[in-house]
Design an enzyme around this catalytic site. Structure first.
Site, PDB file in Angstrom:
ATOM      1  N   THR A 126       0.800  -1.220   0.000  1.00 33.47           N
ATOM      2  CA  THR A 126       0.000   0.000   0.000  1.00 33.47           C
ATOM      3  C   THR A 126       0.832   1.270   0.000  1.00 33.47           C
ATOM      4  O   THR A 126       0.298   2.353  -0.218  1.00 33.47           O
ATOM      5  CB  THR A 126      -0.923   0.020   1.229  1.00 33.47           C
ATOM      6  OG1 THR A 126      -0.127  -0.191   2.407  1.00 33.47           O
ATOM      7  CG2 THR A 126      -1.955  -1.087   1.151  1.00 33.47           C
TER       8      THR A 126
ATOM      9  N   GLY B  69      -3.784   1.833   8.304  1.00 29.90           N
ATOM     10  CA  GLY B  69      -2.325   1.900   8.331  1.00 29.90           C
ATOM     11  C   GLY B  69      -1.766   3.302   8.200  1.00 29.90           C
ATOM     12  O   GLY B  69      -0.978   3.756   9.027  1.00 29.90           O
ATOM     13  N   ALA B  70      -2.142   4.018   7.147  1.00 28.65           N
ATOM     14  CA  ALA B  70      -1.591   5.353   6.918  1.00 28.65           C
ATOM     15  C   ALA B  70      -1.996   6.309   8.020  1.00 28.65           C
ATOM     16  O   ALA B  70      -1.179   7.106   8.505  1.00 28.65           O
ATOM     17  CB  ALA B  70      -2.052   5.884   5.562  1.00 28.65           C
TER      18      ALA B  70
ATOM     19  N   ARG C  25      -8.036  13.681   4.124  1.00 26.14           N
ATOM     20  CA  ARG C  25      -6.783  14.232   3.609  1.00 26.14           C
ATOM     21  C   ARG C  25      -5.991  13.152   2.875  1.00 26.14           C
ATOM     22  O   ARG C  25      -5.842  12.044   3.379  1.00 26.14           O
ATOM     23  CB  ARG C  25      -5.973  14.780   4.783  1.00 26.14           C
ATOM     24  CG  ARG C  25      -4.757  15.604   4.415  1.00 26.14           C
ATOM     25  CD  ARG C  25      -4.045  16.022   5.687  1.00 26.14           C
ATOM     26  NE  ARG C  25      -2.972  16.979   5.436  1.00 26.14           N
ATOM     27  CZ  ARG C  25      -2.097  17.368   6.357  1.00 26.14           C
ATOM     28  NH1 ARG C  25      -2.183  16.867   7.601  1.00 26.14           N
ATOM     29  NH2 ARG C  25      -1.163  18.237   6.065  1.00 26.14           N
TER      30      ARG C  25
ATOM     31  N   ASN D  92      -0.563  11.155  -0.183  1.00 29.63           N
ATOM     32  CA  ASN D  92       0.218  11.061  -1.417  1.00 29.63           C
ATOM     33  C   ASN D  92      -0.730  10.737  -2.569  1.00 29.63           C
ATOM     34  O   ASN D  92      -1.180   9.595  -2.700  1.00 29.63           O
ATOM     35  CB  ASN D  92       1.284   9.964  -1.285  1.00 29.63           C
ATOM     36  CG  ASN D  92       2.212   9.881  -2.479  1.00 29.63           C
ATOM     37  OD1 ASN D  92       1.804  10.086  -3.623  1.00 29.63           O
ATOM     38  ND2 ASN D  92       3.472   9.578  -2.230  1.00 29.63           N
TER      39      ASN D  92
ATOM     40  N   LYS E 228      -0.291  10.145  -5.600  1.00 32.59           N
ATOM     41  CA  LYS E 228       0.200   9.139  -6.536  1.00 32.59           C
ATOM     42  C   LYS E 228      -0.048   7.726  -6.016  1.00 32.59           C
ATOM     43  O   LYS E 228      -0.620   6.883  -6.719  1.00 32.59           O
ATOM     44  CB  LYS E 228       1.697   9.355  -6.787  1.00 32.59           C
ATOM     45  CG  LYS E 228       2.280   8.520  -7.909  1.00 32.59           C
ATOM     46  CD  LYS E 228       3.717   8.953  -8.204  1.00 32.59           C
ATOM     47  CE  LYS E 228       4.270   8.246  -9.430  1.00 32.59           C
ATOM     48  NZ  LYS E 228       5.637   8.705  -9.773  1.00 32.59           N
TER      49      LYS E 228
ATOM     50  N   GLN F 122      -3.793   2.839  -5.015  1.00 34.34           N
ATOM     51  CA  GLN F 122      -4.667   2.056  -4.141  1.00 34.34           C
ATOM     52  C   GLN F 122      -6.055   1.905  -4.738  1.00 34.34           C
ATOM     53  O   GLN F 122      -6.634   0.813  -4.747  1.00 34.34           O
ATOM     54  CB  GLN F 122      -4.783   2.735  -2.777  1.00 34.34           C
ATOM     55  CG  GLN F 122      -3.640   2.441  -1.842  1.00 34.34           C
ATOM     56  CD  GLN F 122      -3.663   0.994  -1.402  1.00 34.34           C
ATOM     57  OE1 GLN F 122      -4.455   0.601  -0.562  1.00 34.34           O
ATOM     58  NE2 GLN F 122      -2.827   0.185  -2.001  1.00 34.34           N
TER      59      GLN F 122
ATOM     60  N   LYS G  53      -8.250   9.281   6.261  1.00 39.16           N
ATOM     61  CA  LYS G  53      -9.283   8.276   6.444  1.00 39.16           C
ATOM     62  C   LYS G  53      -8.886   6.876   5.964  1.00 39.16           C
ATOM     63  O   LYS G  53      -9.506   5.894   6.350  1.00 39.16           O
ATOM     64  CB  LYS G  53     -10.564   8.699   5.717  1.00 39.16           C
ATOM     65  CG  LYS G  53     -11.334   9.817   6.417  1.00 39.16           C
ATOM     66  CD  LYS G  53     -12.678  10.028   5.752  1.00 39.16           C
ATOM     67  CE  LYS G  53     -13.566  10.962   6.553  1.00 39.16           C
ATOM     68  NZ  LYS G  53     -14.897  11.111   5.949  1.00 39.16           N
TER      69      LYS G  53
ATOM     70  N   GLU H 276      -9.493  -0.049   1.302  1.00 40.24           N
ATOM     71  CA  GLU H 276     -10.723  -0.783   1.012  1.00 40.24           C
ATOM     72  C   GLU H 276     -11.729  -0.033   0.146  1.00 40.24           C
ATOM     73  O   GLU H 276     -12.415  -0.634  -0.679  1.00 40.24           O
ATOM     74  CB  GLU H 276     -11.417  -1.200   2.320  1.00 40.24           C
ATOM     75  CG  GLU H 276     -11.062  -2.587   2.775  1.00 40.24           C
ATOM     76  CD  GLU H 276      -9.987  -2.616   3.843  1.00 40.24           C
ATOM     77  OE1 GLU H 276      -9.821  -3.645   4.499  1.00 40.24           O
ATOM     78  OE2 GLU H 276      -9.286  -1.600   4.026  1.00 40.24           O
TER      79      GLU H 276
END
Length: 752
Positions: free
Chosen positions: A475, A516-517, A640, A643, A645, A650, A713, A717
C-alpha cells in the site's frame, strides 16, 4: 538561490521502496538466505473430513537428503489450550493447530512435513508419503450448509457478532409501501490470490531463539502466536516481514506454514523454510460465500420507507467467522424503518476470513444492486434516486459523520463520466454489435484509527530514521512514513529512511482495515515532533540565539533542514547547527498515537467513514453476451490525501479487484471430494491486462480534522466497495438482464 521545495503531505512522491522492489533488492519471506537451512514440503490431506489411520513414510525416508518427517505422531510439544494459539484477530471457536491430532477438518489440511537438505528432495519425498484415512461424510456445498445455519447470540463472549440496530417497524412499513422490491442475491467464494505465496523461513539461533521471516500482515501477531503456542517466550522470537507481496486480508492471521516450519525447526534444532504451493494457497483463508435476502419499500415519490435484510455467510466447523453484511445499507440511506439479521452456515472447509473490505464489499454490492432495481421501479434515474434518499447522518446508529462529502463525489464523478448523456431505458444505447450500459453505485467503508507506536532518530550527519513494527502490504507505508517525517521536520525524503516489518521495532497492529496510513502516520508525526522539541531546546545554544524565547514548535516552520520562525523568517536555525551547538550526535524519540479519551468520546458520538461514487460503462456483445468494462470513474471522499500518486494506485487496485468480483473470481467446489476444483492461476480467473481499460480516479476535497490526527481516512478498502454493483447495474442497463449472482459469467447472462 531558491530554497528547496518542501516535500510533504499532499506531494505525489514516488514510492521510496520502488527501486528495491524492481531490482530484486527487496527480500520476501522465502528469499532470506539462512545458514545450514533445511527445506520443508507439506503433505496435505486428500479428504475433507475424518481421521488419519496410518502414515507410510518408508519410501519417502529413503530419498537421499531427507532429514526427517514430522506429523501428529512425532511432532514437538505444543500448547493444548486454545488461548495459547490466539492471534491478534482471533476468530471465536477452536483455532487450527497443525499436526495437533489425527483429525481431518478440511481438504488439503497439512498432516505432515518432509524436511530435507534440498527443496527438490523434500518435494519428491513428500509425493511418496502414503496416508490411509477413515473418511467421514462431509459437506462443502453452501446451499446444503444453509440447513445448518444459525443466528449468533448478540454480545455472547464466544463470538464477535454485533447485531444491527433496528428502528421503526420495517415489516409493516414494507407491507404498506406502494413501491416494493424483493430479491435474493448471492456471491461465490473468492480466494486471496496474492503474487507471493505464504512462506516462513525460521532461522534457528540455538537455545530456543529464532528469527522468523514470515508472510504476514503484522509481525507481532506471528511473534505472539509462536512464543505462546510453542513455549519459546516473546523475548526469544523475532519476526520480520519487511516486504509483503500482497495481503488483501489473507495474511492478517498467521497461516499454517508458520506452525509447520516452527515445529520442524524446534524438532531438528535447525533452520527450516516452508512455502505453500499455489494449490495449497487454496487451503486456508477466503472470502465467505454469501446469500442476502433484501426487501425495499418506497413511497410513491421514491423515498425509502422500509429496508429489510437477512444475510448468511459461510464459515468452518471449528471457528465462527462473522462479517457485518446487512448494516451498510442501513447506515448509508435515510429510512425510518430498518431491520437486519445475520446468520452463519458451517461447512467442512477452512475458516473464511477477511478479504479486502470484508462485509462491506459484499453487503454494499448486493444492496446497491437492489437500490438500482428499486430506482427503475420508481421510474427515477439511479443517481437521482440515491440523492433523493441521501442521509446526512449514519442512519442506523443515528450519529453525525465527522465528514461526508458523498454529494460532492456524486457530482464530480457524474460530471467526469458524462452521466447526464445517459439514455434511461435499458438496451437503448448501442454501437455496432455491442450494447452499451452505464451503471453506478455508492461505496462505503470505515475510517479507522488504531494505537500505533513509532520512533524517530536524527543523527548529526543529517539523516533521519523513522521506524515502526507496522507492515507494508503493497500500500505504500514506507513512503507514507517518509513523507510524514519530511513534512514534520522539513527534511528531504532522500535524507530519510523508514524501517518497518520487524517485531523488535515499536509495536503496531496488523496492517488492515485501511487504518495503516492514518495510524502509522500519526505515530511518526508524534515521534518527529518530539525530536523537533528537543532540537528547539538546544537551538538556544546556537550563536546569536536567533530562536531565543520561542516557546513551542508550533511557532516554527520546518523546511529545508531549518527551523524558521513563522512570523519572522529571518530568525532561523539549521537542525544540524542546533545539534552541534548542543553537543549531540543523535536525537531519538519514541511515541504512541492512540485515540485517547477525546477520540473514544468522538468515536462513540460520531460516525467515521469513507465514501465513493462509482460510475461504469459496460459493453456487451449482443449475440455472445461477452462483457467488456471500457470505462470506470470513481470519485472518493477519504479525508486528507497524504500522497495522491500512491493513493490513486490504491484505488486502481481496488477497482480491478472489484471488476474481478463482478465478472471473474469464483472458487468452485467439488462436492463429492470436498475440495476446491480450480486451485491454480490457470483456472481461478482474475482480471488480466486485456480486461482492464480506462479507470479515472477523483479525490474529493474533504477536510476532516476530527477523524484522525492527520485528517486521513484510509484508502485500502474503499476502492473496491460497490465496483461490482456498478458493473452489474451497467450490464442491466445495457442488456435489460438482471443477474443477482456474482460473478456475472456468460452462462448466467445467456440464461437470464
Amino acid at each position: 538561490m531558491n530554497a528547496p521545495q518542501k516535500v510533504g503531505i499532499g506531494t505525489p512522491l514516488s514510492r521510496v521502496d520502488g527501486i528495491a522492489k524492481v531490482t530484486g533488492e527487496a527480500r520476501y519471506a522465502a528469499e532470506y538466505r539462512v545458514p545450514d537451512m533445511l527445506y520443508g514440503v507439506a503433505v496435505v490431506s486428500a479428504i475433507a473430513k475424518g481421521r488419519i489411520v496410518s502414515i507410510e513414510e518408508e519410501a519417502a525416508r529413503s530419498v537421499p537428503g531427507v532429514v526427517d518427517i514430522l506429523s501428529h505422531l512425532n511432532r514437538p510439544k505444543h500448547a493444548w489450550m486454545n488461548r495459547s494459539w490466539k492471534d491478534e484477530l482471533q476468530i471465536p471457536g477452536e483455532p487450527f493447530k497443525a499436526f495437533h491430532d489425527d483429525r481431518i477438518m478440511f481438504n488439503a489440511q497439512p498432516i505432515a512435513v518432509v524436511v530435507a537438505q534440498t527443496f527438490e528432495a523434500a518435494r519428491f519425498a513428500a509425493s511418496l508419503v502414503e496416508v490411509a484415512y477413515d473418511a467421514e461424510p462431509h459437506n462443502i456445498d453452501f446451499e446444503t450448509s444453509l440447513a445448518e445455519k444459525f443466528y449468533p447470540k448478540p454480545f455472547d463472549r464466544r463470538n464477535t457478532f454485533h447485531p444491527p440496530k433496528n428502528h421503526g417497524n420495517a415489516e409493516d412499513a414494507f407491507a404498506d409501501a406502494p413501491l416494493q422490491h424483493v430479491a435474493e442475491y448471492h456471491h461465490s467464494v473468492e480466494h486471496h490470490m496474492q503474487m507471493e505465496m505464504h512462506a516462513s523461513t525460521v532461522h534457528w539461533h540455538g537455545d530456543g531463539k529464532v528469527t522468523i521471516y514470515d508472510k504476514v500482515q503484522g509481525p507481532i501477531t506471528s511473534q505472539e502466536l509462536v512464543a505462546s503456542a510453542f513455549g519459546l517466550g516473546a523475548k526469544n522470537v523475532r519476526v520480520v516481514n519487511a516486504y509483503v507481496g500482497g495481503g488483501f486480508g489473507g495474511a492478517l492471521r498467521p497461516q499454517w506454514q508458520l506452525q509447520v516450519a516452527t515445529m520442524a525447526a524446534i524438532q531438528l534444532e535447525r533452520s527450516v523454510r516452508v512455502v505453500m504451493t499455489r494449490s495449497q494457497m487454496f487451503s486456508h483463508a477466503h472470502r465467505p460465500e454469501c446469500t442476502y435476502a433484501i426487501k425495499l419499500g418506497a413511497n410513491a415519490d421514491g423515498t425509502l420507507a422500509a429496508v429489510l435484510g437477512d444475510a448468511t455467510t459461510s464459515t468452518s466447523r471449528f471457528e465462527q467467522n462473522m462479517e457485518d453484511i446487512v448494516t451498510w445499507g442501513m447506515i448509508n440511506y435515510a429510512c425510518p424503518n430498518i431491520q437486519g439479521s445475520y446468520a452463519i452456515a458451517p461447512r467442512d472447509t477452512y475458516t473464511s476470513a477477511d478479504m479486502r473490505a470484508p462485509g462491506a464489499v459484499t453487503g454494499m454490492t448486493m444492496f446497491e444492486i437492489a437500490m438500482d432495481e428499486l430506482a427503475y421501479k420508481a421510474g427515477l434515474d439511479p443517481l437521482a434516486f440515491r440523492l433523493l434518499n441521501y442521509s446526512d447522518i449514519d442512519n442506523m446508529n443515528r450519529k453525525p459523520f465527522t465528514s461526508k462529502a458523498l454529494r460532492e463525489a456524486y457530482h464530480e464523478g457524474a460530471e467526469r463520466f458524462g452521466w447526464e448523456k445517459r439514455s434511461p431505458e435499458p438496451r437503448s444505447m448501442k454501437e455496432g454489435r455491442e450494447l452499451i450500459g452505464w451503471g453506478m453505485a455508492t461505496g462505503l467503508w470505515e475510517a479507522n484509527f488504531s494505537k500505533t507506536s513509532a520512533s524517530a532518530k536524527l543523527t548529526a550527519n543529517g539523516h533521519l530514521e523513522v521506524a515502526s513494527a507496522t507492515s507494508d502490504i503493497g500500500t505504500g507505508t514506507y513512503t507514507v512514513m517518509v513523507q510524514v517525517a519530511a513534512d514534520t521536520l522539513g527534511l528531504s525524503p532522500d535524507d530519510i529512511t523508514a524501517r518497518l516489518g520487524d517485531s523488535d521495532l515499536p509495536p503496531a497492529p496488523v496492517e488492515g482495515g485501511s487504518w495503516g496510513a492514518a495510524s502509522t502516520g500519526a505515530a511518526v508525526q508524534l515521534a518527529c515532533q518530539s525530536v523537533a522539541k528537543k532540537l528547539l531546546k538546544v537551538a538556544d545554544k546556537v550563536k546569536g540565539r536567533p530562536l531565543h524565547e520561542v516557546g513551542s514548535i508550533e511557532e516554527l516552520e520546518f523546511s529545508g533542514g531549518e527551523m524558521i520562525k513563522r512570523d519572522d523568517p529571518t530568525r532561523r536555525v539549521a537542525l544540524l547547527d542546533a545539534m552541534r551547538a548542543g553537543g549531540l550526535d543523535v536525537i531519538e524519540a519514541t511515541e504512541t498515537a492512540s485515540p485517547g479519551i477525546g477520540g473514544m468520546i468522538s468515536l462513540a458520538t460520531k460516525a467515521r467513514n469513507t465514501h465513493s461514487a462509482v460510475f461504469v460503462e459496460a459493453r456487451v456483445d449482443e449475440d455472445l453476451d461477452q462483457v467488456r468494462i471500457t470505462r470506470v470513474v470513481v470519485a472518493v471522499a477519504a479525508g486528507r490525501i497524504i500522497n495522491p500518486k500512491t493513493a490513486r494506485s490504491q484505488i486502481l487496485g481496488g477497482v480491478v479487484m472489484g471488476i474481478g468480483m463482478a465478472l471473474h473470481e469464483e472458487t468452485m467446489p467439488d462436492k463429492a471430494l470436498g475440495k476446491w476444483i480450480n486451485h491454480s492461476f490457470g483456472e481461478y480467473h482474475v482480471p488480466a491486462h486485456a480486461d482492464i481499460e480506462e479507470i479515472d480516479v477523483i479525490f474529493v476535497d474533504e477536510p476532516d480534522p476530527e477523524v484522525t490526527p492527520l485528517g486521513v481516512k484510509g484508502l485500502g478498502e474503499i476502492g473496491i466497495v460497490s465496483v461490482a454493483a456498478a458493473v452489474a447495474n451497467a450490464i442491466y442497463h445495457a442488456t435489460g438482464k438482471r443477474v443477482r449472482s456474482l460473478p456475472i459469467t456468460v452462462d448466467k447472462l445467456l440464461a437470464a
